[in-house]
Scaffold this active site. Structure first.
Site, PDB file in Angstrom:
ATOM      1  N   ASN A   1       0.879  -1.169   0.000  1.00 43.25           N
ATOM      2  CA  ASN A   1       0.000   0.000   0.000  1.00 43.25           C
ATOM      3  C   ASN A   1       0.914   1.216   0.000  1.00 43.25           C
ATOM      4  O   ASN A   1       1.522   1.529   1.024  1.00 43.25           O
ATOM      5  CB  ASN A   1      -0.888  -0.035   1.255  1.00 43.25           C
ATOM      6  CG  ASN A   1      -1.726   1.222   1.390  1.00 43.25           C
ATOM      7  OD1 ASN A   1      -1.744   2.076   0.488  1.00 43.25           O
ATOM      8  ND2 ASN A   1      -2.414   1.355   2.511  1.00 43.25           N
TER       9      ASN A   1
ATOM     10  N   GLY B   1       2.903   2.050  10.885  1.00 42.02           N
ATOM     11  CA  GLY B   1       3.895   3.116  10.726  1.00 42.02           C
ATOM     12  C   GLY B   1       4.628   3.459  12.012  1.00 42.02           C
ATOM     13  O   GLY B   1       5.307   4.473  12.097  1.00 42.02           O
TER      14      GLY B   1
ATOM     15  N   GLU C   1      -6.589   4.695   8.015  1.00 44.82           N
ATOM     16  CA  GLU C   1      -6.381   6.129   7.754  1.00 44.82           C
ATOM     17  C   GLU C   1      -7.646   6.739   7.156  1.00 44.82           C
ATOM     18  O   GLU C   1      -7.952   7.910   7.398  1.00 44.82           O
ATOM     19  CB  GLU C   1      -5.145   6.316   6.856  1.00 44.82           C
ATOM     20  CG  GLU C   1      -3.873   6.038   7.663  1.00 44.82           C
ATOM     21  CD  GLU C   1      -2.741   5.394   6.890  1.00 44.82           C
ATOM     22  OE1 GLU C   1      -2.705   5.490   5.649  1.00 44.82           O
ATOM     23  OE2 GLU C   1      -1.867   4.774   7.543  1.00 44.82           O
TER      24      GLU C   1
ATOM     25  N   GLU D   1      -5.262  -4.810  10.508  1.00 46.29           N
ATOM     26  CA  GLU D   1      -4.193  -3.839  10.744  1.00 46.29           C
ATOM     27  C   GLU D   1      -4.461  -3.125  12.066  1.00 46.29           C
ATOM     28  O   GLU D   1      -5.230  -2.156  12.099  1.00 46.29           O
ATOM     29  CB  GLU D   1      -4.150  -2.811   9.613  1.00 46.29           C
ATOM     30  CG  GLU D   1      -3.915  -3.408   8.248  1.00 46.29           C
ATOM     31  CD  GLU D   1      -3.330  -2.400   7.267  1.00 46.29           C
ATOM     32  OE1 GLU D   1      -2.293  -2.711   6.674  1.00 46.29           O
ATOM     33  OE2 GLU D   1      -3.897  -1.302   7.121  1.00 46.29           O
TER      34      GLU D   1
ATOM     35  N   SER E   1       3.683  -2.386  10.304  1.00 48.10           N
ATOM     36  CA  SER E   1       5.139  -2.523  10.489  1.00 48.10           C
ATOM     37  C   SER E   1       5.672  -3.895  10.089  1.00 48.10           C
ATOM     38  O   SER E   1       6.590  -4.417  10.730  1.00 48.10           O
ATOM     39  CB  SER E   1       5.541  -2.157  11.921  1.00 48.10           C
ATOM     40  OG  SER E   1       5.197  -0.804  12.202  1.00 48.10           O
TER      41      SER E   1
ATOM     42  N   LYS F   1       0.200   4.242  -0.201  1.00 53.03           N
ATOM     43  CA  LYS F   1      -0.402   5.408   0.470  1.00 53.03           C
ATOM     44  C   LYS F   1      -0.165   6.675  -0.365  1.00 53.03           C
ATOM     45  O   LYS F   1      -0.164   6.598  -1.596  1.00 53.03           O
ATOM     46  CB  LYS F   1       0.125   5.525   1.903  1.00 53.03           C
ATOM     47  CG  LYS F   1      -0.081   4.222   2.697  1.00 53.03           C
ATOM     48  CD  LYS F   1       0.156   4.360   4.172  1.00 53.03           C
ATOM     49  CE  LYS F   1      -0.089   3.019   4.864  1.00 53.03           C
ATOM     50  NZ  LYS F   1       0.044   3.076   6.311  1.00 53.03           N
TER      51      LYS F   1
ATOM     52  N   HIS G   1      -9.470   1.346   5.099  1.00 53.88           N
ATOM     53  CA  HIS G   1      -8.154   1.467   5.739  1.00 53.88           C
ATOM     54  C   HIS G   1      -8.283   2.363   6.974  1.00 53.88           C
ATOM     55  O   HIS G   1      -9.073   3.317   6.974  1.00 53.88           O
ATOM     56  CB  HIS G   1      -7.134   2.050   4.748  1.00 53.88           C
ATOM     57  CG  HIS G   1      -5.737   1.954   5.268  1.00 53.88           C
ATOM     58  ND1 HIS G   1      -5.225   2.861   6.163  1.00 53.88           N
ATOM     59  CD2 HIS G   1      -4.778   1.022   5.068  1.00 53.88           C
ATOM     60  CE1 HIS G   1      -3.981   2.485   6.484  1.00 53.88           C
ATOM     61  NE2 HIS G   1      -3.691   1.369   5.827  1.00 53.88           N
TER      62      HIS G   1
HETATM   63  P1  13P Z   1       3.225   0.188   7.691  1.00 56.11           P
HETATM   64  O1  13P Z   1       3.713  -1.087   7.042  1.00 56.11           O
HETATM   65  O2  13P Z   1       3.974   1.407   7.230  1.00 56.11           O
HETATM   66  O3  13P Z   1       3.107   0.054   9.162  1.00 56.11           O
HETATM   67  O4  13P Z   1       1.709   0.416   7.129  1.00 56.11           O
HETATM   68  C1  13P Z   1       0.781  -0.594   7.246  1.00 56.11           C
HETATM   69  C2  13P Z   1      -0.431  -0.205   6.495  1.00 56.11           C
HETATM   70  O5  13P Z   1      -1.177   0.661   6.911  1.00 56.11           O
HETATM   71  C3  13P Z   1      -0.686  -0.855   5.197  1.00 56.11           C
HETATM   72  O6  13P Z   1      -1.959  -0.581   4.729  1.00 56.11           O
END
Ligand code: 13P
Length: 250
Positions: free
Chosen positions: A9, A172, A96, A166, A212, A11, A94
């Site tokens: 992803n 992150g 976010e 997640e 992560s 982002k 997601h």
């Molecule tokens: P990270 O791998 O940067 O923690 O992000 C995970 C994520 O949100 C994937 O959709």
């Protein structure tokens, strides 16, 4: 048997030219992967990436879509637009989108149903906040997100649905859920899917872990019975790292 899915992803990272360059670098590294491999660039990068990965084993995904197919929805992107660009899978719900942009389970469910009705596959993201985990509510939050996100779907629809667990506190942050903690939620979610649909549907559903995931922790996470892949943010943004993830040692 379920196949592993290793998904990047991206982002809100990479301009179109940077995204095309990353896709080009990734192609040879993942072409012999024994897992399914997927990338989700931002909307404006999709055409450039689609051109690079055409005819390859990389699945093209989008990170979101609108609740409507067309009309007065300034700033939104429709399922019809994504389909025309060759998108196969759409990531929905997601954390976010839920926590920065206020998407509710009900909105996400509308999107899930619209994507499926238009022939896109769905990767539905679920996961609890740190305070919810600390209050012992991790499973309950995931159950609710599954129940509401998948409301109105048939068993046949579930053939085109994947789930990504997640935990928000692990995204992150460099804090990964331990394989055992992740496995516990994955197993519970599979149980919930069995309850909502049936056992065969639950067994066939791909449930990825995200938060992560890195080349140095992927193997132990993927070794868990109910973890069927990774949805990866930061570590998907460079080719060597994503290549290592896509070829993790099974
Ligand atoms: P990270 O791998 O940067 O923690 O992000 C995970 C994520 O949100 C994937 O959709």
């Amino acid at each position: 048997m379920r196949e592993y899915l290793i998904a990047g992803n991206w982002k809100m990272n990479k301009t179109p030219s940077e995204a095309a360059a990353l896709a080009k670098e990734i192609l040879p590294l993942v072409k012999n992967s024994t897992s399914k491999v997927m990338v989700a660039p931002s909307f404006v990068c999709i055409p450039a990436v689609a051109e690079v990965i055409k005819g390859s084993n990389i699945i093209l995904a989008a990170q979101n879509m609108a609740t409507a197919t067309e009309g007065a929805h300034t700033g939104e992107t429709s399922v019809l637009m994504l389909k025309e660009l060759g998108v196969e899978v759409v990531i929905l719900g997601h954390s976010e989108r839920r926590h920065i942009y206020g998407e509710t389970n009900e909105m996400i469910n509308e999107k899930v149903k619209l994507a499926l009705a238009n022939g896109l596959k769905v990767d539905l993201c679920i996961g609890e906040l740190l305070e919810e985990r600390e209050a012992g509510k991790a499973e309950a939050v995931c159950y609710e997100q599954l129940e509401k996100g998948l409301a109105g779907l048939s068993k046949a629809d579930m053939a085109n649905v994947m789930i990504a667990y997640e935990p928000v506190w692990a995204i992150g942050t460099g804090k990964t859920a331990t394989p055992a903690d992740a496995e516990a939620i994955h197993a519970a979610c599979r149980g919930k899917i069995a309850q909502l649909f049936d056992e065969a549907t639950a067994q066939a559903t791909n449930i990825q872990y995200g938060g992560s995931v890195k080349p140095d922790n992927v193997k132990e996470l993927m070794a868990m019975e109910n973890i069927d892949g990774g949805l990866i943010g930061g570590a998907s943004l460079t080719a060597p790292s994503f290549g290592a993830l896509a070829n993790f040692d099974k």
